[in-house]
Design a protein around this motif. Structure first.
Motif, mmCIF file in Angstrom:
data_model
loop_
_atom_site.group_PDB
_atom_site.id
_atom_site.type_symbol
_atom_site.label_atom_id
_atom_site.label_comp_id
_atom_site.label_asym_id
_atom_site.label_seq_id
_atom_site.Cartn_x
_atom_site.Cartn_y
_atom_site.Cartn_z
ATOM 1 N N ASP A 42 44.497 47.255 15.127
ATOM 2 C CA ASP A 42 45.307 47.682 13.991
ATOM 3 C C ASP A 42 44.565 47.361 12.703
ATOM 4 O O ASP A 42 44.542 46.205 12.266
ATOM 5 C CB ASP A 42 46.673 46.989 14.012
ATOM 6 C CG ASP A 42 47.625 47.534 12.952
ATOM 7 O OD1 ASP A 42 47.180 48.341 12.099
ATOM 8 O OD2 ASP A 42 48.806 47.150 12.972
ATOM 9 N N ASP A 43 43.947 48.381 12.101
ATOM 10 C CA ASP A 43 43.157 48.154 10.888
ATOM 11 C C ASP A 43 44.027 48.027 9.639
ATOM 12 O O ASP A 43 43.511 47.880 8.530
ATOM 13 C CB ASP A 43 42.099 49.244 10.712
ATOM 14 C CG ASP A 43 42.693 50.641 10.692
ATOM 15 O OD1 ASP A 43 43.929 50.771 10.741
ATOM 16 O OD2 ASP A 43 41.900 51.604 10.632
ATOM 17 N N ARG A 44 45.346 48.046 9.804
ATOM 18 C CA ARG A 44 46.238 47.782 8.673
ATOM 19 C C ARG A 44 46.462 46.285 8.488
ATOM 20 O O ARG A 44 46.936 45.851 7.434
ATOM 21 C CB ARG A 44 47.577 48.496 8.891
ATOM 22 C CG ARG A 44 47.475 50.014 8.904
ATOM 23 C CD ARG A 44 48.708 50.663 9.489
ATOM 24 N NE ARG A 44 48.891 50.316 10.896
ATOM 25 C CZ ARG A 44 49.751 50.919 11.711
ATOM 26 N NH1 ARG A 44 50.509 51.912 11.253
ATOM 27 N NH2 ARG A 44 49.869 50.551 12.978
ATOM 28 N N GLN A 45 46.116 45.515 9.515
ATOM 29 C CA GLN A 45 46.233 44.057 9.453
ATOM 30 C C GLN A 45 44.837 43.473 9.303
ATOM 31 O O GLN A 45 44.038 43.492 10.237
ATOM 32 C CB GLN A 45 46.898 43.520 10.723
ATOM 33 C CG GLN A 45 48.264 44.119 11.027
ATOM 34 C CD GLN A 45 49.299 43.760 9.986
ATOM 35 O OE1 GLN A 45 49.332 42.632 9.480
ATOM 36 N NE2 GLN A 45 50.139 44.723 9.635
ATOM 37 N N THR A 46 44.516 42.977 8.118
ATOM 38 C CA THR A 46 43.150 42.539 7.827
ATOM 39 C C THR A 46 43.128 41.073 7.393
ATOM 40 O O THR A 46 44.127 40.532 6.914
ATOM 41 C CB THR A 46 42.518 43.403 6.731
ATOM 42 O OG1 THR A 46 43.279 43.262 5.519
ATOM 43 C CG2 THR A 46 42.490 44.871 7.144
ATOM 44 N N ILE A 390 39.919 42.927 11.463
ATOM 45 C CA ILE A 390 41.162 43.635 11.711
ATOM 46 C C ILE A 390 41.822 43.061 12.965
ATOM 47 O O ILE A 390 41.166 42.439 13.803
ATOM 48 C CB ILE A 390 40.966 45.159 11.853
ATOM 49 C CG1 ILE A 390 40.133 45.493 13.098
ATOM 50 C CG2 ILE A 390 40.342 45.733 10.589
ATOM 51 C CD1 ILE A 390 40.053 46.993 13.391
ATOM 52 N N ARG A 430 45.687 51.836 16.490
ATOM 53 C CA ARG A 430 46.994 52.274 15.978
ATOM 54 C C ARG A 430 47.730 53.130 17.013
ATOM 55 O O ARG A 430 48.229 54.209 16.701
ATOM 56 C CB ARG A 430 46.844 53.059 14.687
ATOM 57 C CG ARG A 430 46.275 52.313 13.511
ATOM 58 C CD ARG A 430 46.555 53.083 12.245
ATOM 59 N NE ARG A 430 45.780 52.611 11.117
ATOM 60 C CZ ARG A 430 45.895 53.102 9.884
ATOM 61 N NH1 ARG A 430 46.738 54.089 9.645
ATOM 62 N NH2 ARG A 430 45.167 52.634 8.897
#
Length: 452
Positions: A42-46, A390, A430
């Motif tokens: 999940d590249d929205r959580q960094t 990520i 995702r």
């Protein structure tokens, strides 16, 4: 469409080899069943941004590489170590300031006869480093312009210490100002050679006082005092922007960096850690107490205390992933090179059991790449400088993962199957299935996924 580049290690005779497209499925994942593990990205959580991976040009390593290799060998090994395309792209060097245990002699940059002092540091000189360490460091920087330089002293000059020697003892408080200027002169001297020091630590392994090689005990309260009242002000006066990292020792004493950060936090940029005691979760404990302070892993050596190949290789992969999952911006092993006797070491050191990234046989001239080289390769080739961590969640706790988003939009994923059983694995980003692959027992895989 997504392009994949995959590397795999399954054992001593199958090291970091490219995986052909026939060996994985880039479209349809394997059928869901109990034997298939899933890694969800999940590249929205960094989290942290990487500085990179590397090792150290100790006196021993630099001597072996610069004086014992042929020109052709040196060109080969430097390219394979540092070039981001033709090699594994190492981008961090953490060099000792003066002698460490892996040096041919005991030396500082301001050695004096007994009972002499030099408050103005008029005799300061980095001439020792100009022979081997600086030429190699400059060559590494030319091969990889993103290289960052870290530096750590094993000891202050003996005349500044309670022991009068670089071996044992503590820094005398009356010499705190002079020792702060010692760091300033080191940084300025390296800058004169075109080398910017990115970060320093005040003391390597500040809680260990070895009796047979350079070292210096520096309690947490003393380090906080030195950093806040002497080192940071000296940097400010000289307009130096080099980062100051505290501690530089094992995971088993998080109370030390917590004390330094509590007492001198504004002057400290982060914490440096080693792996010779405790667990990587200590990095998160301190980070969560002082959010915003950087986390760095600055030394971990492989050696004969863990049997090669599988156990030793597995240890580097397993521990490396945990280091990255606990906020670290760097992963630095120890000697870049050692010889067939795991040396040279300082006189009187005794038997050495450490392993270098490469081995240079002083008798035969043979150059060999050790398991640590291939383990580092699994990280550094797919996780590039400025990559951002990520989230990666595995459905199987024995399938270890660390994932990063690189600046070019690619995703780098490092996997390690920490079991004695083969696993089918599917990778999702995702919730979108990216690829499925097969991992043998104790297999490491590095995957670079780039949208086309």
């Amino acid at each position: 469409m997504t392009a994949f580049k995959i590397f795999k290690t399954t054992g001593e005779n199958d090291l970091f080899r490219p995986v052909s497209p026939e060996e994985y499925d880039p479209f349809e994942a394997a059928d869901d069943d109990s034997s298939t593990a899933t890694v969800q990205l999940d590249d929205r959580q960094t989290r942290q941004e990487m500085d990179g991976f590397g090792a150290s040009f100790t006196d021993a390593a630099a001597y072996l590489m610069n004086q014992k290799l042929t020109e052709e060998q040196l060109e080969e090994v430097m390219t394979r170590l540092f070039h981001p395309v033709k090699g594994i792209g190492l981008s961090v060097l953490r060099n000792p300031m003066g002698a460490s245990d892996y040096a041919r002699t005991v030396y500082s940059y301001n050695d004096l006869p007994d009972q002499h002092t030099d408050p103005e540091l008029s005799g300061f000189s980095i001439a020792h480093d100009e022979q081997d360490i600086i030429p190699l460091t400059r060559k590494a920087l030319a091969l990889n312009p993103e290289l960052k330089l870290f530096a750590s002293p094993w000891s202050a000059p003996g005349w500044m210490k309670t022991s009068g020697s670089m071996i044992t003892g503590q820094l005398k408080p009356e010499w705190y100002p002079a020792y702060a200027e010692y760091f300033v002169k080191y940084i300025q001297s390296y800058a004169a050679h075109g080398l910017q020091i990115y970060a320093i630590t005040p003391q390597n392994e500040a809680l260990y006082e070895p009796g047979h090689y350079p070292g210096m005990l520096m309690p947490a309260e003393a380090q906080a005092d030195f950093i806040q009242n002497h080192l940071k002000p000296a940097f400010v006066r000289s307009s130096l922007h080099t980062k100051i990292l505290c501690y530089d020792h094992n995971w088993d004493r998080p109370d030390y960096p917590l004390t330094v950060l509590e007492q001198a936090g504004e002057a400290v940029d982060g914490v440096a850690w080693h792996w010779y005691g405790g667990s990587a979760e200590a990095q998160s404990t301190v980070y969560e107490a002082f959010a915003g302070k950087e986390v760095h892993f600055t030394e971990g050596s492989g050696g004969e205390w863990i049997p090669p190949f599988e156990q030793a290789f597995s240890n580097v992969m397993r521990t490396g992933i945990q280091i990255l999952r606990n906020y670290s911006k760097s992963l630095v092993l120890w000697n870049m090179a050692l010889d067939e006797q795991n040396g040279p070491t300082v006189p009187g050191f005794g038997e050495s059991t450490c392993r270098g990234i490469v081995q240079i046989n002083q008798q035969t001239g043979e150059l060999a790449y050790t398991l640590d080289y291939y383990a580092l390769a699994h990280f550094s080739t797919v996780i590039r400088p400025k990559a951002v961590y990520i989230d990666s969640i595995s459905s199987d706790t024995s399938l270890l993962s660390a994932a990063f988003r690189n600046t070019d939009g690619s995703t780098g994923l490092v996997l390690f199957n920490d079991t004695q059983e083969s696993r089918d694995v599917k990778i999702k980003l995702r919730d979108q299935e990216m690829l499925s692959l097969h991992m043998e027992p104790k297999c490491a895989m590095s995957i670079l996924m780039k949208p086309e």
